[in-house]
Design a protein around this motif. Structure first.
Motif, PDB file in Angstrom:
ATOM      1  N   GLU A 155      27.072  39.044  44.753  1.00  0.00           N
ATOM      2  CA  GLU A 155      28.316  39.596  45.309  1.00  0.00           C
ATOM      3  C   GLU A 155      28.727  38.749  46.520  1.00  0.00           C
ATOM      4  O   GLU A 155      27.942  38.552  47.447  1.00  0.00           O
ATOM      5  CB  GLU A 155      28.104  41.070  45.709  1.00  0.00           C
ATOM      6  CG  GLU A 155      29.166  41.670  46.615  1.00  0.00           C
ATOM      7  CD  GLU A 155      30.612  41.541  46.108  1.00  0.00           C
ATOM      8  OE1 GLU A 155      30.846  41.808  44.928  1.00  0.00           O
ATOM      9  OE2 GLU A 155      31.486  41.148  46.909  1.00  0.00           O
ATOM     10  N   ALA A 156      29.964  38.279  46.494  1.00  0.00           N
ATOM     11  CA  ALA A 156      30.437  37.360  47.540  1.00  0.00           C
ATOM     12  C   ALA A 156      30.509  38.017  48.923  1.00  0.00           C
ATOM     13  O   ALA A 156      30.241  37.372  49.938  1.00  0.00           O
ATOM     14  CB  ALA A 156      31.813  36.819  47.149  1.00  0.00           C
ATOM     15  N   VAL A 183      29.541  33.137  43.530  1.00  0.00           N
ATOM     16  CA  VAL A 183      29.362  32.294  42.340  1.00  0.00           C
ATOM     17  C   VAL A 183      30.495  31.272  42.343  1.00  0.00           C
ATOM     18  O   VAL A 183      31.670  31.628  42.366  1.00  0.00           O
ATOM     19  CB  VAL A 183      29.402  33.151  41.050  1.00  0.00           C
ATOM     20  CG1 VAL A 183      29.325  32.267  39.814  1.00  0.00           C
ATOM     21  CG2 VAL A 183      28.270  34.183  41.051  1.00  0.00           C
ATOM     22  N   ASP A 195      38.145  44.121  35.999  1.00  0.00           N
ATOM     23  CA  ASP A 195      39.396  43.470  36.413  1.00  0.00           C
ATOM     24  C   ASP A 195      39.424  41.968  36.117  1.00  0.00           C
ATOM     25  O   ASP A 195      40.494  41.376  36.089  1.00  0.00           O
ATOM     26  CB  ASP A 195      39.640  43.690  37.920  1.00  0.00           C
ATOM     27  CG  ASP A 195      40.324  45.019  38.190  1.00  0.00           C
ATOM     28  OD1 ASP A 195      40.262  45.905  37.316  1.00  0.00           O
ATOM     29  OD2 ASP A 195      40.909  45.198  39.283  1.00  0.00           O
ATOM     30  N   GLN A 216      35.834  54.604  44.410  1.00  0.00           N
ATOM     31  CA  GLN A 216      35.062  53.617  43.644  1.00  0.00           C
ATOM     32  C   GLN A 216      33.899  53.026  44.421  1.00  0.00           C
ATOM     33  O   GLN A 216      32.897  52.650  43.828  1.00  0.00           O
ATOM     34  CB  GLN A 216      35.970  52.531  43.078  1.00  0.00           C
ATOM     35  CG  GLN A 216      36.572  51.560  44.070  1.00  0.00           C
ATOM     36  CD  GLN A 216      37.391  50.483  43.339  1.00  0.00           C
ATOM     37  OE1 GLN A 216      38.313  50.787  42.594  1.00  0.00           O
ATOM     38  NE2 GLN A 216      37.049  49.222  43.565  1.00  0.00           N
ATOM     39  N   LEU A 276      39.684  50.992  36.261  1.00  0.00           N
ATOM     40  CA  LEU A 276      38.234  50.992  36.468  1.00  0.00           C
ATOM     41  C   LEU A 276      37.543  51.752  35.340  1.00  0.00           C
ATOM     42  O   LEU A 276      36.481  51.332  34.856  1.00  0.00           O
ATOM     43  CB  LEU A 276      37.885  51.611  37.826  1.00  0.00           C
ATOM     44  CG  LEU A 276      36.388  51.805  38.070  1.00  0.00           C
ATOM     45  CD1 LEU A 276      35.631  50.495  37.946  1.00  0.00           C
ATOM     46  CD2 LEU A 276      36.145  52.429  39.431  1.00  0.00           C
ATOM     47  N   ASN A 277      38.142  52.865  34.924  1.00  0.00           N
ATOM     48  CA  ASN A 277      37.530  53.624  33.829  1.00  0.00           C
ATOM     49  C   ASN A 277      37.301  52.711  32.630  1.00  0.00           C
ATOM     50  O   ASN A 277      36.213  52.667  32.063  1.00  0.00           O
ATOM     51  CB  ASN A 277      38.441  54.793  33.434  1.00  0.00           C
ATOM     52  CG  ASN A 277      38.320  55.960  34.388  1.00  0.00           C
ATOM     53  OD1 ASN A 277      37.497  56.846  34.181  1.00  0.00           O
ATOM     54  ND2 ASN A 277      39.100  55.965  35.459  1.00  0.00           N
ATOM     55  N   VAL A 297      32.197  47.708  38.570  1.00  0.00           N
ATOM     56  CA  VAL A 297      31.897  47.329  37.184  1.00  0.00           C
ATOM     57  C   VAL A 297      30.613  46.502  37.127  1.00  0.00           C
ATOM     58  O   VAL A 297      29.734  46.752  36.292  1.00  0.00           O
ATOM     59  CB  VAL A 297      33.106  46.585  36.558  1.00  0.00           C
ATOM     60  CG1 VAL A 297      32.744  45.994  35.205  1.00  0.00           C
ATOM     61  CG2 VAL A 297      34.288  47.546  36.412  1.00  0.00           C
ATOM     62  N   THR A 300      40.061  58.151  40.471  1.00  0.00           N
ATOM     63  CA  THR A 300      40.037  59.057  39.318  1.00  0.00           C
ATOM     64  C   THR A 300      39.026  58.591  38.277  1.00  0.00           C
ATOM     65  O   THR A 300      39.133  57.486  37.750  1.00  0.00           O
ATOM     66  CB  THR A 300      41.429  59.104  38.663  1.00  0.00           C
ATOM     67  OG1 THR A 300      42.374  59.467  39.666  1.00  0.00           O
ATOM     68  CG2 THR A 300      41.463  60.101  37.525  1.00  0.00           C
TER      69      THR A 300
HETATM   70  C1  FAD Z   1      45.704  51.293  44.606  1.00  0.00           C
HETATM   71  C2  FAD Z   1      44.788  51.283  43.423  1.00  0.00           C
HETATM   72  C3  FAD Z   1      44.367  52.481  42.875  1.00  0.00           C
HETATM   73  C4  FAD Z   1      43.559  52.478  41.737  1.00  0.00           C
HETATM   74  N1  FAD Z   1      43.173  53.675  41.186  1.00  0.00           N
HETATM   75  C5  FAD Z   1      42.418  53.671  40.073  1.00  0.00           C
HETATM   76  C6  FAD Z   1      41.948  54.905  39.518  1.00  0.00           C
HETATM   77  O1  FAD Z   1      42.201  56.004  40.049  1.00  0.00           O
HETATM   78  N2  FAD Z   1      41.175  54.857  38.390  1.00  0.00           N
HETATM   79  C7  FAD Z   1      40.860  53.663  37.788  1.00  0.00           C
HETATM   80  O2  FAD Z   1      40.186  53.682  36.749  1.00  0.00           O
HETATM   81  N3  FAD Z   1      41.237  52.479  38.331  1.00  0.00           N
HETATM   82  C8  FAD Z   1      42.000  52.449  39.450  1.00  0.00           C
HETATM   83  N4  FAD Z   1      42.346  51.262  40.040  1.00  0.00           N
HETATM   84  C9  FAD Z   1      41.805  49.996  39.485  1.00  0.00           C
HETATM   85  C10 FAD Z   1      40.424  49.700  40.075  1.00  0.00           C
HETATM   86  O3  FAD Z   1      40.484  49.644  41.476  1.00  0.00           O
HETATM   87  C11 FAD Z   1      39.893  48.395  39.507  1.00  0.00           C
HETATM   88  O4  FAD Z   1      40.033  48.437  38.110  1.00  0.00           O
HETATM   89  C12 FAD Z   1      38.417  48.186  39.900  1.00  0.00           C
HETATM   90  O5  FAD Z   1      38.282  47.817  41.253  1.00  0.00           O
HETATM   91  C13 FAD Z   1      37.789  47.104  39.033  1.00  0.00           C
HETATM   92  O6  FAD Z   1      36.443  46.953  39.397  1.00  0.00           O
HETATM   93  P1  FAD Z   1      35.716  45.545  39.224  1.00  0.00           P
HETATM   94  O7  FAD Z   1      34.311  45.775  39.632  1.00  0.00           O
HETATM   95  O8  FAD Z   1      36.045  45.002  37.877  1.00  0.00           O
HETATM   96  O9  FAD Z   1      36.487  44.574  40.233  1.00  0.00           O
HETATM   97  P2  FAD Z   1      36.511  44.621  41.826  1.00  0.00           P
HETATM   98  O10 FAD Z   1      36.471  46.013  42.307  1.00  0.00           O
HETATM   99  O11 FAD Z   1      37.660  43.762  42.222  1.00  0.00           O
HETATM  100  O12 FAD Z   1      35.153  43.938  42.241  1.00  0.00           O
HETATM  101  C14 FAD Z   1      34.952  42.551  42.062  1.00  0.00           C
HETATM  102  C15 FAD Z   1      33.850  42.118  43.003  1.00  0.00           C
HETATM  103  O13 FAD Z   1      33.547  40.762  42.755  1.00  0.00           O
HETATM  104  C16 FAD Z   1      33.364  40.099  43.989  1.00  0.00           C
HETATM  105  N5  FAD Z   1      33.644  38.672  43.748  1.00  0.00           N
HETATM  106  C17 FAD Z   1      34.836  38.083  43.529  1.00  0.00           C
HETATM  107  N6  FAD Z   1      34.682  36.761  43.281  1.00  0.00           N
HETATM  108  C18 FAD Z   1      33.338  36.537  43.344  1.00  0.00           C
HETATM  109  C19 FAD Z   1      32.549  35.385  43.152  1.00  0.00           C
HETATM  110  N7  FAD Z   1      33.100  34.204  42.855  1.00  0.00           N
HETATM  111  N8  FAD Z   1      31.212  35.492  43.302  1.00  0.00           N
HETATM  112  C20 FAD Z   1      30.622  36.699  43.578  1.00  0.00           C
HETATM  113  N9  FAD Z   1      31.335  37.821  43.787  1.00  0.00           N
HETATM  114  C21 FAD Z   1      32.674  37.738  43.637  1.00  0.00           C
HETATM  115  C22 FAD Z   1      34.349  40.762  44.931  1.00  0.00           C
HETATM  116  O14 FAD Z   1      33.965  40.595  46.284  1.00  0.00           O
HETATM  117  C23 FAD Z   1      34.250  42.219  44.468  1.00  0.00           C
HETATM  118  O15 FAD Z   1      33.279  42.942  45.159  1.00  0.00           O
HETATM  119  C24 FAD Z   1      43.144  51.244  41.175  1.00  0.00           C
HETATM  120  C25 FAD Z   1      43.542  50.042  41.765  1.00  0.00           C
HETATM  121  C26 FAD Z   1      44.344  50.055  42.877  1.00  0.00           C
HETATM  122  C27 FAD Z   1      44.761  48.751  43.504  1.00  0.00           C
END
Ligand code: FAD
Length: 405
Positions: free
Chosen positions: A34-35, A133, A293, A108, A306-307, A15, A47
């Motif tokens: 990114e941490a 951060v 998330d 992803q 994620l979508n 995201v 997906t």
């Molecule tokens: C088993 C499983 C299957 C899934 N399948 C699907 C699917 O098929 N389709 C779908 O849409 N969603 C799916 N999801 C949900 C999806 O994985 C999440 O919604 C997605 O990872 C969200 O992305 P994000 O970038 O918001 O968060 P994250 O992927 O959690 O990324 C957050 C990032 O922030 C970094 N971070 C954290 N704290 C700090 C900080 N203080 N400073 C700097 N960096 C930091 C972390 O290291 C990480 O890289 C699934 C989830 C799981 C667990």
């Protein structure tokens, strides 16, 4: 003046990276922190739905997602006890509504890497790894964050901050925003195998196998070069400890129970996840926003989290761009929280909670009723279309675009 400062992004997950690309393409400076040292490649989302593919096309990513993923128009819902398909749904029914009448199974970490590769073309965009951060402050015309790496801490000024730092978001906690909802007592286990499970479930690479005792779902992903992989997702019992679940004998026994075969499974990954249904009580505080998330988490059945997070940042970065270019007053930013929170509850929380209930329903009457309803929906062209519009998040996007601006 402040608006010339970069937009800051905490978190370089999919995201955060897609948000940065959407900002950089508008000519606006952006910095991502990114941490971790690398893009995380543990098996989570795969997906990618039609509505999201349309947005990724706008960022020049959709063709590569399709090329590197597995295109699948169908998904099937099974009854495990009778090994019968209760309903088959076809995104192909949406072919007059979207150029992408299918889902694409594309892991992803590939989405994040594709966004980073494109980001490198913009001199006004940076992404720094191994930089965490820690805290934030804001005034009426800017934000400041403290970041930390191996060398120490420094302070960075920005115009706005987007917290894309995942479910445990430092940004959300720093703002004191509640993460309302609940955590499921059981955990979800993903076992990834190179064995071709498609020989047992031919004709469709996305299958949900309902069972009151022990449901599971199977998905094919394209993998990272050594051939396609299958993921088997199932729920553990709340009292089961990691050691009991994750050892090789236990995971082999689990796979054989679901998908019996004569030889052992080659297992590539074993991953356990806590599962939540939570939505932040606000997605915005002044110049700071939550997306992905950090704003909402849900169980993965339906592949929506994620979508929806990508949809968050497409909407948010569009609004920020208009404000920064003086095309719209600052108060249009209120739309972000006003739209995204209720949409998440209606289209992501409700659907994923219902999907989980279907998978595990124990009451035989409720199961029979649900199967009957599913069959009727799949057999009726108008109802089928409504169902896949919702499942692909097309309906949520249409609803948003109909909302008054
Ligand atoms: C088993 C499983 C299957 C899934 N399948 C699907 C699917 O098929 N389709 C779908 O849409 N969603 C799916 N999801 C949900 C999806 O994985 C999440 O919604 C997605 O990872 C969200 O992305 P994000 O970038 O918001 O968060 P994250 O992927 O959690 O990324 C957050 C990032 O922030 C970094 N971070 C954290 N704290 C700090 C900080 N203080 N400073 C700097 N960096 C930091 C972390 O290291 C990480 O890289 C699934 C989830 C799981 C667990």
């Amino acid at each position: 003046m402040t608006e010339r400062l970069p937009i800051l992004i905490a978190g370089g997950g999919p995201v955060g990276c897609i948000a940065a690309l959407a900002i950089a393409r508008q000519g606006i400076p952006v910095r991502v922190f990114e941490a971790e040292a690398n893009v995380a490649d543990m098996p989570r989302a795969a997906t990618t739905h039609a509505a999201t593919l349309e947005m990724l096309a706008g960022l020049g990513m959709a063709d590569e997602v399709i090329e590197r993923g597995i295109v699948e128009p169908l998904f099937r819902i099974w009854d495990r006890q009778s090994k019968t398909i209760m309903a088959e749904f076809d995104f192909g029914r949406l072919k007059d509504e979207t150029p992408y009448p299918f889902a694409v199974q594309c892991e992803q970490h590939k989405l994040a890497s594709m966004a980073i590769a494109r980001l490198r073309a913009y001199p006004h965009a940076t992404i720094e790894f191994s930089v965490r951060v820690n805290e934030l402050t804001q005034t009426s015309d800017g934000v400041e964050i403290e970041v930390q790496n191996a060398e120490g801490t420094r302070r960075i000024a920005g115009s706005y901050l987007i917290g894309c730092d995942g479910g445990r978001s430092t940004v959300r906690k720093g703002l004191g925003i509640d993460f309302t909802g609940y955590t499921h007592p059981e955990r979800f286990l993903i076992l990834t195998t190179s064995y071709d499970i498609g020989t047992m479930y031919p004709g469709c690479t996305r299958n949900y196998i309902t069972d009151p005792e022990s449901w599971f779902s199977i998905f094919k992903v394209s993998g990272d070069g050594d051939g396609p992989l299958w993921r088997v997702l199932s729920a553990t019992k709340p009292e089961q400890a990691d050691q009991e679940l994750m050892n090789a004998a236990a995971t082999e026994a689990r796979l054989q129970r679901f998908l019996p075969k004569d030889s052992p499974y080659p297992v590539v990954h074993r991953n356990l996840y806590n599962v939540h249904q939570r939505v932040a009580s606000s997605f915005r505080n002044g110049r700071v926003f939550l997306a992905g998330d950090s704003a909402h988490v849900n169980n993965p059945l339906g592949g929506l989290g994620l979508n929806f997070g990508i949809h968050d940042v497409i909407e948010l970065t569009g609004l920020l761009g208009r404000v920064i270019r003086n095309e719209a007053p600052e108060h249009v930013l209120d739309e972000y929280d006003r739209n995204r929170r209720p949409l998440n509850i209606e289209f992501v929380q409700q659907q994923t909670i219902a999907n989980k209930k279907r998978m595990e329903e124990k009451d035989p009457n409720a199961r029979a009723k649900d199967f009957e309803q599913l069959r009727r929906t799949a057999d009726d062209p108008a109802a089928h279309r409504t169902y896949v519009r919702r499942a692909s998040l097309i309906e949520s996007v249409k609803k948003r675009s109909l909302a008054p601006v």
